[in-house]
Design a protein around this motif. Structure first.
Motif, PDB file in Angstrom:
ATOM      1  N   ALA A  92       0.695  -1.209   0.115  1.00 29.91           N
ATOM      2  CA  ALA A  92      -0.049  -0.025   0.021  1.00 29.91           C
ATOM      3  C   ALA A  92       0.931   1.142   0.028  1.00 29.91           C
ATOM      4  O   ALA A  92       0.656   2.206  -0.747  1.00 29.91           O
ATOM      5  CB  ALA A  92      -0.896   0.052   1.149  1.00 29.91           C
ATOM      6  N   CYS A  93       1.994   1.324   0.949  1.00 21.50           N
ATOM      7  CA  CYS A  93       2.774   2.467   0.767  1.00 21.50           C
ATOM      8  C   CYS A  93       3.713   2.638  -0.530  1.00 21.50           C
ATOM      9  O   CYS A  93       3.677   3.645  -0.773  1.00 21.50           O
ATOM     10  CB  CYS A  93       3.831   2.298   2.105  1.00 21.50           C
ATOM     11  N   ALA A  94       3.946   1.525  -1.108  1.00 23.42           N
ATOM     12  CA  ALA A  94       4.549   1.494  -2.423  1.00 23.42           C
ATOM     13  C   ALA A  94       3.707   2.214  -3.383  1.00 23.42           C
ATOM     14  O   ALA A  94       4.055   3.063  -4.372  1.00 23.42           O
ATOM     15  CB  ALA A  94       5.182   0.311  -2.838  1.00 23.42           C
ATOM     16  N   ALA A  95       2.292   1.803  -3.538  1.00 25.39           N
ATOM     17  CA  ALA A  95       1.414   2.419  -4.362  1.00 25.39           C
ATOM     18  C   ALA A  95       1.207   3.736  -4.132  1.00 25.39           C
ATOM     19  O   ALA A  95       1.155   4.532  -5.185  1.00 25.39           O
ATOM     20  CB  ALA A  95       0.039   1.402  -4.143  1.00 25.39           C
ATOM     21  N   LEU A  96       1.029   4.058  -2.789  1.00 21.58           N
ATOM     22  CA  LEU A  96       0.648   5.526  -2.440  1.00 21.58           C
ATOM     23  C   LEU A  96       1.845   6.374  -2.878  1.00 21.58           C
ATOM     24  O   LEU A  96       1.829   7.697  -3.259  1.00 21.58           O
ATOM     25  CB  LEU A  96       0.387   5.742  -1.105  1.00 21.58           C
ATOM     26  N   LEU A  97       3.050   5.923  -2.652  1.00 18.36           N
ATOM     27  CA  LEU A  97       4.356   6.785  -3.175  1.00 18.36           C
ATOM     28  C   LEU A  97       4.793   6.477  -4.701  1.00 18.36           C
ATOM     29  O   LEU A  97       5.957   7.155  -4.925  1.00 18.36           O
ATOM     30  CB  LEU A  97       5.381   6.301  -2.248  1.00 18.36           C
ATOM     31  N   ASP A  98       3.976   5.667  -5.299  1.00 21.01           N
ATOM     32  CA  ASP A  98       4.211   5.646  -7.021  1.00 21.01           C
ATOM     33  C   ASP A  98       5.690   4.927  -7.033  1.00 21.01           C
ATOM     34  O   ASP A  98       6.365   5.229  -7.812  1.00 21.01           O
ATOM     35  CB  ASP A  98       4.164   7.021  -7.646  1.00 21.01           C
ATOM     36  N   ARG A  99       5.688   3.820  -6.110  1.00 13.21           N
ATOM     37  CA  ARG A  99       7.056   2.950  -6.130  1.00 13.21           C
ATOM     38  C   ARG A  99       6.596   1.667  -6.444  1.00 13.21           C
ATOM     39  O   ARG A  99       7.514   0.848  -6.314  1.00 13.21           O
ATOM     40  CB  ARG A  99       7.864   2.945  -5.068  1.00 13.21           C
ATOM     41  N   LEU A 100       5.609   1.375  -7.051  1.00 15.85           N
ATOM     42  CA  LEU A 100       5.012  -0.128  -7.344  1.00 15.85           C
ATOM     43  C   LEU A 100       5.754  -0.566  -8.552  1.00 15.85           C
ATOM     44  O   LEU A 100       5.465   0.011  -9.439  1.00 15.85           O
ATOM     45  CB  LEU A 100       3.574  -0.140  -7.342  1.00 15.85           C
ATOM     46  N   THR A 101       6.453  -1.588  -8.347  1.00 12.13           N
ATOM     47  CA  THR A 101       7.277  -2.095  -9.493  1.00 12.13           C
ATOM     48  C   THR A 101       6.902  -3.748  -9.594  1.00 12.13           C
ATOM     49  O   THR A 101       6.541  -4.310  -8.355  1.00 12.13           O
ATOM     50  CB  THR A 101       8.666  -1.919  -9.525  1.00 12.13           C
ATOM     51  N   PHE A 102       7.080  -4.405 -10.766  1.00 11.61           N
ATOM     52  CA  PHE A 102       6.851  -5.667 -10.966  1.00 11.61           C
ATOM     53  C   PHE A 102       7.850  -6.684  -9.899  1.00 11.61           C
ATOM     54  O   PHE A 102       7.394  -7.535  -9.404  1.00 11.61           O
ATOM     55  CB  PHE A 102       7.036  -6.157 -12.316  1.00 11.61           C
ATOM     56  N   PRO A 103       9.188  -6.401  -9.891  1.00 13.77           N
ATOM     57  CA  PRO A 103       9.950  -6.930  -8.791  1.00 13.77           C
ATOM     58  C   PRO A 103       9.369  -6.893  -7.654  1.00 13.77           C
ATOM     59  O   PRO A 103       9.786  -8.012  -6.841  1.00 13.77           O
ATOM     60  CB  PRO A 103      11.122  -6.238  -9.083  1.00 13.77           C
ATOM     61  N   LEU A 104       8.937  -5.669  -7.032  1.00 15.23           N
ATOM     62  CA  LEU A 104       8.502  -5.505  -5.774  1.00 15.23           C
ATOM     63  C   LEU A 104       7.213  -6.386  -5.504  1.00 15.23           C
ATOM     64  O   LEU A 104       7.063  -7.224  -4.568  1.00 15.23           O
ATOM     65  CB  LEU A 104       8.046  -4.257  -5.423  1.00 15.23           C
ATOM     66  N   LEU A 105       6.280  -6.448  -6.614  1.00 10.41           N
ATOM     67  CA  LEU A 105       5.364  -7.311  -6.511  1.00 10.41           C
ATOM     68  C   LEU A 105       5.436  -8.713  -6.270  1.00 10.41           C
ATOM     69  O   LEU A 105       4.840  -9.618  -5.757  1.00 10.41           O
ATOM     70  CB  LEU A 105       4.262  -7.101  -7.809  1.00 10.41           C
ATOM     71  N   LEU A 106       6.623  -9.212  -7.287  1.00 13.55           N
ATOM     72  CA  LEU A 106       7.054 -10.636  -7.251  1.00 13.55           C
ATOM     73  C   LEU A 106       7.575 -11.198  -5.923  1.00 13.55           C
ATOM     74  O   LEU A 106       7.286 -12.032  -5.267  1.00 13.55           O
ATOM     75  CB  LEU A 106       8.050 -10.646  -8.352  1.00 13.55           C
ATOM     76  N   GLY A 107       8.406 -10.088  -5.310  1.00  7.24           N
ATOM     77  CA  GLY A 107       8.831 -10.158  -4.002  1.00  7.24           C
ATOM     78  C   GLY A 107       7.867 -10.601  -3.030  1.00  7.24           C
ATOM     79  O   GLY A 107       7.851 -11.603  -1.881  1.00  7.24           O
ATOM     80  N   VAL A 108       7.116  -9.602  -2.799  1.00 10.42           N
ATOM     81  CA  VAL A 108       5.811  -9.967  -1.839  1.00 10.42           C
ATOM     82  C   VAL A 108       4.897 -10.875  -2.149  1.00 10.42           C
ATOM     83  O   VAL A 108       4.608 -11.610  -1.312  1.00 10.42           O
ATOM     84  CB  VAL A 108       4.965  -8.578  -2.133  1.00 10.42           C
ATOM     85  N   ALA A 109       4.847 -11.435  -3.351  1.00  7.41           N
ATOM     86  CA  ALA A 109       4.136 -12.666  -3.721  1.00  7.41           C
ATOM     87  C   ALA A 109       4.681 -13.991  -3.243  1.00  7.41           C
ATOM     88  O   ALA A 109       4.132 -14.834  -2.692  1.00  7.41           O
ATOM     89  CB  ALA A 109       4.113 -12.768  -5.398  1.00  7.41           C
ATOM     90  N   LEU A 110       6.356 -13.856  -3.216  1.00 10.01           N
ATOM     91  CA  LEU A 110       7.015 -14.948  -2.654  1.00 10.01           C
ATOM     92  C   LEU A 110       6.704 -15.043  -1.445  1.00 10.01           C
ATOM     93  O   LEU A 110       6.663 -16.250  -0.530  1.00 10.01           O
ATOM     94  CB  LEU A 110       8.513 -14.828  -3.053  1.00 10.01           C
ATOM     95  N   LEU A 111       6.964 -14.039  -0.481  1.00 12.32           N
ATOM     96  CA  LEU A 111       6.552 -13.890   0.876  1.00 12.32           C
ATOM     97  C   LEU A 111       5.248 -14.237   1.536  1.00 12.32           C
ATOM     98  O   LEU A 111       4.921 -15.032   2.372  1.00 12.32           O
ATOM     99  CB  LEU A 111       7.003 -12.606   1.586  1.00 12.32           C
ATOM    100  N   LEU A 112       4.252 -13.794   0.595  1.00 13.17           N
ATOM    101  CA  LEU A 112       3.022 -14.129   0.987  1.00 13.17           C
ATOM    102  C   LEU A 112       2.687 -15.712   0.837  1.00 13.17           C
ATOM    103  O   LEU A 112       1.927 -16.317   1.721  1.00 13.17           O
ATOM    104  CB  LEU A 112       1.969 -13.388   0.117  1.00 13.17           C
TER     105      LEU A 112
END
Length: 420
Positions: free
Chosen positions: A98-118
């Motif tokens: 949510a913070c990354a999206a609000l700060l316009d820092r959302l990227t595919f590698p970040l989404l991929l990393g979060v998916a791994l941890l989830l």
């Protein structure tokens, strides 16, 4: 005492009601995540079919890497604290997105990393909660308890995609913030369970490798559990082939909006809710083993119609099999999970569940990547047809084993459990 007396039902147990409420919120967050994260990738980040396959693989990779050790660890500790930590970790991951999206820092590698941890948190959560259920409801009420829990899984699958679609259309930050709240609320409810949970006794010669081997050996050598796991693994591999392509079919080829795709996918949740509501009754009427194979045979082959989906009335080619397959799959899952729990000794529950998850969920990353590659090579519809044929073939495991002759769970089955 009448079997219909409230005290005989799992809903009469305060501990089960808390577990059920907590699990409901947790699986809602997971259901929203499984749709919202790919939707965010497909829309906000314009992900390709191969990237969608990678994302699907990331969500399931932990079953392959952590699945077996998770079972051994969970058999050494109390299960409730594991559930609490998993919810906490997932809530923090959603806040990060949510913070990354609000700060316009959302990227595919970040989404991929979060998916791994989830995926890692989900692995521990699901192994722990399936090992925790018998301690809360007792083995004589496993079908009822699993039916109740599966009903909320299905309700989440109904509400999750629609909610995810609406939230993704409102923005990535909105989508993931709701998930953070659901995980946090689940954590608070789980903390309220006061029923004492015994700490598993670990023998002086306990060894991680031998413990993992004991659980895996139990699953692979049991003549009744092995074919159930084989059918589920086959289904899951080809479902993972299908999963990254379904949204592309609905959004890019049928022409639906994110919200429209989410609403259409929610019909699967409706089928699942009805399946969970009828699973116990069908198991009693048809037999707990017979209903496993009948549910699979009568529902799963309908997915062969999905590649025919299109605009207008042709959306029925998606909605009808999506509903039917979800109904049958939930009936199958309630029956086979209760079946496995009833056949497994207490000291192996965590490792049995982890071994099964390793085998049937660990294959998902391979299927996800294969689905992305097939989508690039054969097109979305061609790859979906291949997936449908593969999912249907899982019935061969059930039809070629001793399960085809059984109606109910036999008194004694399989080899003695290895206590390793």
């Amino acid at each position: 005492m009448s079997v219909t007396d409230r005290s005989e039902r799992v809903t009469g147990l305060p501990e089960f009601r808390l577990l059920w409420s907590s699990q409901s919120l947790s699986v809602l967050g997971t259901s929203v995540s499984r749709t919202a994260i790919p939707l965010i990738a497909a829309t906000a980040l314009a992900a390709s079919p191969f990237q969608m396959g990678m994302l699907q693989a990331a969500l399931g990779l932990s079953y392959l890497v952590l699945g077996l050790p998770a079972g051994a660890w969970i058999d050494r500790m109390r299960r409730r604290p594991v559930l609490i930590v998993c919810d906490l970790g997932r809530a923090l991951l959603m806040v990060t997105l949510a913070c990354a999206a609000l700060l316009d820092r959302l990227t595919f590698p970040l989404l991929l990393g979060v998916a791994l941890l989830l995926g890692a948190a989900r692995t521990f959560y699901e192994v722990a909660y399936q090992a925790y259920i018998p301690a809360v409801v007792g083995r004589d009420r496993l079908v009822e308890g699993n039916s109740r829990l599966e009903s909320t899984n299905s309700a989440s699958q109904m509400a999750g995609p629609a909610l995810a679609g609406a939230l993704a259309q409102a923005g990535a930050a909105a989508a993931v913030s709701v998930q953070a709240v659901s995980y946090a609320a689940s954590l608070l409810l789980m903390r309220r369970i006061r029923k004492p949970e015994a700490v598993p006794v670990r023998g002086p010669a306990a060894n991680m490798r031998e413990e993992i081997k004991g659980g895996l050996s139990f699953v692979l050598t049991h003549p009744l559990i092995r074919p159930v796991v084989g059918s589920a693994a086959t289904y899951n591999f080809f479902y993972a082939v299908q999963a990254p392509l379904v949204l592309l079919l609905l959004v890019h080829e049928v022409g639906l909006s994110e919200a429209g795709a989410g609403v259409l996918m929610a019909v699967g949740g409706v089928g699942g809710v009805l399946g969970a509501a009828s699973a116990g009754r069908l198991a009693r009427r048809l037999g707990q083993v017979r209903v496993i194979r009948l549910a699979y045979l009568m529902a799963i082959p309908t997915v062969l119609l999905i590649p025919l989906a299109g605009p207008s009335w042709r959306m029925l080619f998606f909605a009808v099999p999506w509903f039917t397959a979800a109904y049958g799959l939930v009936v199958y899952n309630v029956a086979q999970v209760s079946f496995r729990q009833a056949l497994c000794p207490d000291h192996l529950l965590g490792r049995m569940n982890a071994s099964v998850r390793f085998l049937i969920w660990g294959i998902i990353p391979v299927g996800g990547v294969a689905g992305g590659a097939l989508g690039e090579w054969a097109g979305v519809r061609g790859a979906l047809l291949i997936a449908g044929v593969g999912m249907t073939s899982g019935a061969l495991w059930l039809l070629s084993s001793r399960l085809r002759r059984l109606r109910d769970i036999p008194e004694q089955t399989g080899p003695p459990a290895n206590r390793g």
